[in-house]
Design a protein around this motif. Structure first.
Motif, PDB file in Angstrom:
ATOM      1  N   THR A   9      11.298  12.773 -12.581  1.00  0.00           N
ATOM      2  CA  THR A   9      10.769  13.384 -13.793  1.00  0.00           C
ATOM      3  C   THR A   9      10.556  14.887 -13.563  1.00  0.00           C
ATOM      4  N   ARG A  10      10.346  15.603 -14.653  1.00  0.00           N
ATOM      5  CA  ARG A  10      10.220  17.053 -14.550  1.00  0.00           C
ATOM      6  C   ARG A  10       9.014  17.473 -13.709  1.00  0.00           C
ATOM      7  N   TYR A  52       0.716   9.818 -14.883  1.00  0.00           N
ATOM      8  CA  TYR A  52       0.924   9.948 -13.437  1.00  0.00           C
ATOM      9  C   TYR A  52      -0.313   9.487 -12.668  1.00  0.00           C
ATOM     10  N   TRP A 106       9.797  15.791 -20.669  1.00  0.00           N
ATOM     11  CA  TRP A 106       9.225  15.542 -19.341  1.00  0.00           C
ATOM     12  C   TRP A 106       9.998  14.483 -18.563  1.00  0.00           C
ATOM     13  N   GLY A 107      11.003  13.870 -19.205  1.00  0.00           N
ATOM     14  CA  GLY A 107      11.846  12.904 -18.510  1.00  0.00           C
ATOM     15  C   GLY A 107      11.214  11.546 -18.324  1.00  0.00           C
ATOM     16  N   ILE A 108      10.412  11.126 -19.289  1.00  0.00           N
ATOM     17  CA  ILE A 108       9.722   9.832 -19.205  1.00  0.00           C
ATOM     18  C   ILE A 108      10.349   8.865 -20.209  1.00  0.00           C
ATOM     19  N   ASP A 109      10.572   7.660 -19.769  1.00  0.00           N
ATOM     20  CA  ASP A 109      11.173   6.632 -20.616  1.00  0.00           C
ATOM     21  C   ASP A 109      10.160   6.157 -21.643  1.00  0.00           C
TER      22      ASP A 109
END
Length: 208
Positions: free
Chosen positions: A32-33, A71, A94-97
Motif C-alpha cells: 500500500t502507499r 493499519y 492509498w491502495g486499499i481493497d
C-alpha cells in the motif's frame, strides 16, 4: 515488550492535519502507499519536508484518519459523514481493497453504487402487441402483426431501426427503395376489420 524507539516514529501531514504513528504500523499492510513510506528511498519519492520531518499528502484529512486506523486495528470502517464515492476514491489512492470494509459499514459504503445500478436498470419497456386482437394473430392476419413488429420493434431490434406507431392506427413499412406504404397497411387493416354487412330489412306485409 520493547517499545519502539523515537526513530521508528513517522509523521504524516494529510490535508494540513498531522498524524503520527510507527513505521512498524505502516508495514502491516504491505504493497500500500503508506507502507512505501517505510522504504529507504521514500524521502525522494514522496513530498518530504526535512525541516518538519514529515510527509505531506494533499488528500481528504477526515477520511485519512479511518485509513490510518485500519493499519492500527486491522479493521476498516467508513465515516458516516462522507459519501461513498469520495471514500472509494481515497481507498483507491492509498491502495486499499474495498472488500476490506467491515460488514457494519458495507451497506453505507455500497449505498451509492446500489443506487446507480438501480437507475441503470430502468429501461423503456418494449411495446407489447395485443395478442387478443384477431387482426394481429393467426393466418393472413399475421402479416399485419409482422408489419407492426417490424416497425415498432422487438427486443432484438435497435431503436434506430424501429419506429413506434400505434398498432390500431395503421402500420408504417418501408420498401427496399425507401418508400413508405402506410396507406396500404391501413387499407389492409380496415379490410380485416370491416364489419359484416347487415341484411336488408324485410318489407313488412300490411294486410288491408
Amino acid at each position: 515488550m520493547t517499545c519502539p524507539s523515537e526513530s521508528e516514529k513517522i509523521v504524516i501531514n494529510c490535508g494540513g492535519v498531522r498524524h503520527e504513528t510507527y513505521r512498524s504500523t505502516l508495514k502491516t499492510l504491505p504493497g500500500t502507499r503508506l507502507s512505501w513510506l517505510t522504504e529507504p528511498d521514500a524521502f525522494s519519492n514522496f513530498d518530504y519536508d526535512p525541516k518538519s520531518d514529515e510527509f505531506f499528502f494533499d488528500r481528504h484529512p477526515n477520511t485519512f484518519a479511518f485509513i490510518l486506523n485500519y493499519y492500527r486495528t486491522g479493521k476498516l470502517h467508513c465515516p458516516n459523514d462522507v459519501c461513498g464515492p469520495l471514500f472509494e476514491e481515497e481507498l483507491a489512492f492509498w491502495g486499499i481493497d474495498e472488500t476490506d470494509v467491515e460488514a457494519c459499514c458495507w451497506m453505507n459504503y455500497r449505498q451509492h453504487r446500489d443506487a446507480e445500478e438501480a437507475l441503470d436498470s430502468f429501461e423503456t419497456p418494449e411495446p407489447e402487441v395485443p395478442e387478443d386482437d384477431p387482426a394481429l394473430t393467426g393466418g393472413a392476419d399475421g402479416d399485419l402483426k409482422r408489419l407492426y413488429r417490424a416497425r415498432v420493434g422487438t427486443p432484438s431490434s435497435s431503436a434506430a431501426e424501429s419506429r413506434k406507431v400505434p398498432a390500431r392506427l395503421g402500420v408504417t413499412s418501408q420498401t427496399r427503395q425507401g418508400e413508405w406504404h402506410r396507406q396500404d397497411a391501413v387499407q389492409n387493416f380496415m379490410l380485416l376489420h370491416r364489419p359484416a354487412q347487415a341484411p336488408a330489412p324485410r318489407a313488412s306485409l300490411i294486410s288491408c
